[in-house]
Design an enzyme around this catalytic site. Structure first.
Site, PDB file in Angstrom:
ATOM      1  N   SER A 181       1.050  -1.095   0.052  1.00  0.00           N
ATOM      2  CA  SER A 181      -0.064   0.260  -0.596  1.00  0.00           C
ATOM      3  C   SER A 181       1.202   1.317  -0.132  1.00  0.00           C
ATOM      4  CB  SER A 181      -1.125   0.232   1.140  1.00  0.00           C
ATOM      5  OG  SER A 181      -1.737   0.649   1.327  1.00  0.00           O
ATOM      6  N   HIS A 238      -7.303  -5.350   0.562  1.00  0.00           N
ATOM      7  CA  HIS A 238      -5.985  -4.668   0.367  1.00  0.00           C
ATOM      8  C   HIS A 238      -5.415  -4.685   2.190  1.00  0.00           C
ATOM      9  CE1 HIS A 238      -4.276  -1.298  -0.784  1.00  0.00           C
ATOM     10  NE2 HIS A 238      -3.967  -0.635   0.101  1.00  0.00           N
TER      11      HIS A 238
END
Ligand SMILES: *[C@@H]1O[C@H](CO)[C@@H](O)[C@H](O)[C@H]1NC(C)=O
Ligand SMILES: *[C@@H]1O[C@H](CO)[C@@H](O)[C@H](O)[C@H]1NC(C)=O
Ligand SMILES: *[C@@H]1O[C@H](CO)[C@@H](O)[C@H](O)[C@H]1NC(C)=O
Ligand SMILES: *[C@@H]1O[C@H](CO)[C@@H](O)[C@H](O)[C@H]1NC(C)=O
Length: 412
Positions: A182, A387
């Site tokens: 990320s 995610h």
């Protein structure tokens, strides 16, 4: 990224509601029979000690004076050899920290798998998080507006290259492997485009949930926050809030009170998590939530969030922080901030991405791939993958990590 924030914001809301009308809320008798993961409440030193992996802590001073704690697992459990080990640097996402690469436990979390394969594992804590909330002259509480005046731009410009140089010097190596999740991919893109000479210090980079472009991201939560980010920014100035979601024991207390299997609120907690982080029936495992909440969220500068929101609104550009045209002229000599040039990143890169990732739209990742001269993409072969599953998914080892380790071997 922001999804964990959203999740915790919802939880805080629920707690406050419950606190107001439920007397039994804090009654210890209600908690006794619920299963609490035995690793809940442990920090990274305690986790590694428990599982028999020796931990070293290194403190690195950046060029601009921040003091970063870097956690190192130099010796894996099953690997004893005198040959020099190749260093691998792992870099966490927004409001995360080193522990998130170990808290799913041995045989599962990436740090352990790498250590067991014989890598020399270095876990960076970027400026501002629990472990790196320090500076040689600035105090994070007394000098708030100066200490917290950074985005992920400064992490890519200082934290990463300074750490890489430190590791290469300490290990007497010419290059290392990079793994980012990320925001840990955003910082990589910043460094490798801004300081192209660092590309030759990267043997190979594995980027999980690559976050640089957002024009295809239509997630309503993020779009709404982005739309109002100027108002949020004004509010942060008025209320003198520069740091957000600093870690406290409160998060674990909340999770212990509301999110254990068998508790009445379990389904509600699960639903909130799902709204915040996305839905992956096969991947997400609530039993690990107390272990995660023991160390994360871990605090960040609000400017990091605002910089991301700018990317949502700028029509698909990956560029430096926008201060408004007048300040931009002073800072950058142009009314618009400069773009980061992804095409100047020559290091070999693999982009790992997921079709239903709410934070990073797959179409944006596919654009990034076309821009990187030495980049390839690999979509996770599982449609329901979020995610955060890159860190904690039940099947993340077989879906991604095994592939990654095989690929890294080719660059040894
Ligand atoms: C973990 O907690 C122990 C006990 O409180 C403490 O001594 C140690 O410094 C902590 N480790 C980190 C990395 O904060
Ligand atoms: C490089 O490492 C050596 C010890 O291995 C240390 O004495 C020296 O100060 C380091 N140099 C830099 C620039 O960090
Ligand atoms: C969830 O995690 C626990 C340990 O944290 C593990 O025992 C269990 O098998 C996991 N569940 C699934 C469906 O993988
Ligand atoms: C970006 O980098 C590439 C490769 O070095 C170069 O060819 C190109 O001109 C650069 N683009 C800009 C806008 O500077």
């Amino acid at each position: 990224m922001m999804s964990v924030y959203f999740f915790f914001a919802c939880l805080v809301f629920v707690v406050l509601r419950f606190d107001a009308n439920a007397e039994s809320f804090n009654n210890p008798e209600n908690k006794i029979s619920y299963y609490l993961h035995p690793d809940a409440g442990l920090n990274i030193s305690q986790l590694l000690e428990k599982y028999g992996y020796p931990l070293e802590t290194h403190v690195i001073q950046t060029e601009d004076g921040y003091l970063l704690s870097v956690h190192r697992i130099a010796n894996g459990h099953q690997y004893y050899s005198n040959s020099p080990k190749v260093p691998v640097l792992l870099v966490h996402g927004l409001m995360s920290q080193s522990t998130d690469f170990v808290n799913a436990g041995p045989g599962r979390s990436l740090s352990y798998l790498l250590a067991d394969e014989g890598y020399d594992v270095w876990l960076l804590n970027c400026r501002g998080n629990t472990h790196s909330r320090r500076h040689i002259t600035l105090d994070p509480d007394k000098d708030k507006s100066k200490f917290w005046d950074f985005s992920w731009h400064e992490m890519g410009k200082y934290d990463l290259p300074n750490t890489i140089d430190y590791i290469l010097n300490a290990t007497n190596q010419e290059s290392l492997f990079y793994i980012g999740h990320s925001q840990g991919t955003t910082t990589f893109f910043v460094m490798a485009s801004l300081l192209p000479e660092y590309n030759k210090k990267i043997r190979h980079a594995s980027l999980l949930g690559p976050a640089a472009l957002f024009s295809n991201n239509m997630d309503i939560k993020y779009r709404t926050m982005a739309k109002f980010h100027k108002e949020l920014k004004l509010a942060s100035l008025i209320f003198n809030v520069h740091e957000f979601l600093r870690h406290s024991e409160f998060y674990l207390d909340v999770v212990k009170t509301l999110c254990l299997e068998g508790q009445e609120t379990y389904d509600l907690c699960k639903a909130l998590y799902t709204i915040g982080a996305g839905y992956s029936p096969t991947e997400f495992n609530m039993t690990i939530l107390p272990v995660i909440a023991s160390n994360s969220p871990s605090g960040f500068a609000v400017k990091q969030g605002f910089h991301y929101f700018q990317l949502f609104l700028n029509g698909g550009l990956f560029r430096q922080y926008d201060y408004g045209s007048i300040v931009n002229l002073v800072k950058y000599g142009a009314s618009k901030p400069p773009n980061y040039n992804l095409s100047s990143i020559s290091a070999p890169v693999t982009l790992h991405y997921a079709k239903e990732d709410q934070c990073v739209d797959y179409k944006d990742v596919e654009i990034i791939e076309t821009l990187l001269p030495n980049g390839i993409k690999r979509m996770v072969p599982e449609i329901h993958f979020t995610h955060l599953d890159f860190l904690w998914g039940n099947n993340v080892k077989s879906l991604i990590y095994d592939y990654m380790l095989d690929e890294m071997e080719k660059y040894q």
